[in-house]
Write a protein that holds these residues in place. Structure first.
Motif, mmCIF file in Angstrom:
data_model
loop_
_atom_site.group_PDB
_atom_site.id
_atom_site.type_symbol
_atom_site.label_atom_id
_atom_site.label_comp_id
_atom_site.label_asym_id
_atom_site.label_seq_id
_atom_site.Cartn_x
_atom_site.Cartn_y
_atom_site.Cartn_z
ATOM 1 N N PHE A 165 0.802 -1.214 0.000
ATOM 2 C CA PHE A 165 0.000 0.000 0.000
ATOM 3 C C PHE A 165 0.839 1.270 0.000
ATOM 4 N N ARG A 166 1.955 1.268 0.693
ATOM 5 C CA ARG A 166 2.747 2.497 0.760
ATOM 6 C C ARG A 166 3.842 2.545 -0.286
ATOM 7 N N GLU A 190 0.255 -1.119 -7.597
ATOM 8 C CA GLU A 190 -0.934 -0.306 -7.347
ATOM 9 C C GLU A 190 -2.213 -1.021 -7.767
ATOM 10 N N ALA A 243 -2.894 -3.481 -5.028
ATOM 11 C CA ALA A 243 -3.320 -2.743 -3.829
ATOM 12 C C ALA A 243 -4.770 -2.294 -3.968
ATOM 13 N N ARG A 244 -5.149 -1.796 -5.150
ATOM 14 C CA ARG A 244 -6.545 -1.383 -5.363
ATOM 15 C C ARG A 244 -7.501 -2.558 -5.195
ATOM 16 N N GLU A 255 -5.646 2.591 3.477
ATOM 17 C CA GLU A 255 -5.822 3.889 2.831
ATOM 18 C C GLU A 255 -4.853 4.920 3.413
ATOM 19 N N THR A 277 -1.453 4.486 1.943
ATOM 20 C CA THR A 277 -1.295 4.984 0.579
ATOM 21 C C THR A 277 -1.013 6.478 0.573
ATOM 22 N N ARG A 278 -1.445 7.190 1.591
ATOM 23 C CA ARG A 278 -1.191 8.635 1.662
ATOM 24 C C ARG A 278 0.189 8.957 2.213
#
Length: 105
Positions: free
Chosen positions: A35-36, A51, A54-55, A80, A83-84
C-alpha cells in the motif's frame, strides 16, 4: 514483560501491529509495502502492478467491511492511510533526510 493479543504472544512491533489490526486476515503475501510502496525507486511497470494489486485488495477489504466484518473495515482504513504516506516517504528518501533531522530533532 510479555505481551499477548488473544492467545498469541507478540514478539515484535510488526507482529503486534498485525495482530492488533487484524492484518493476519489479509490474503497471503499482502503487507504494508503493497500500500505504501518501497522507499527505493521502482520501475513504472512494477509500480503499476503493485498499485493494481493494492486497489484490488483495498476493494476486497471495503467490501468485507461493508458486509459487517469490522476488522476488514479497520484494515481498509489503515491501508488507505498507508497509501497517503508514500509521497512523504519518497521525498525523504530522495533528499536523504529523515523525519528526525533539523534543529528540533
Amino acid at each position: 514483560m510479555r505481551s499477548y493479543i488473544g492467545t498469541q504472544e507478540v514478539l515484535d512491533a510488526v507482529e503486534f501491529e498485525e495482530l492488533a489490526l487484524g492484518f493476519d486476515d489479509l490474503p497471503a503475501g499482502i503487507d504494508r509495502d503493497l500500500f505504501r510502496g518501497p522507499l527505493d525507486p521502482e520501475a513504472p511497470e512494477e509500480r503499476a502492478a503493485r498499485e493494481d494489486v493494492a486497489r484490488e485488495a483495498l476493494a476486497e477489504l471495503r467490501e468485507r467491511g461493508a458486509g459487517g466484518d469490522e476488522v476488514a473495515a479497520w484494515d481498509a482504513l489503515y491501508a488507505e492511510a498507508l497509501t497517503r504516506t508514500v509521497p512523504f516517504l519518497r521525498a525523504a528518501a530522495r533528499t536523504g533526510r529523515s523525519a528526525r533531522t533539523g534543529e528540533a530533532a
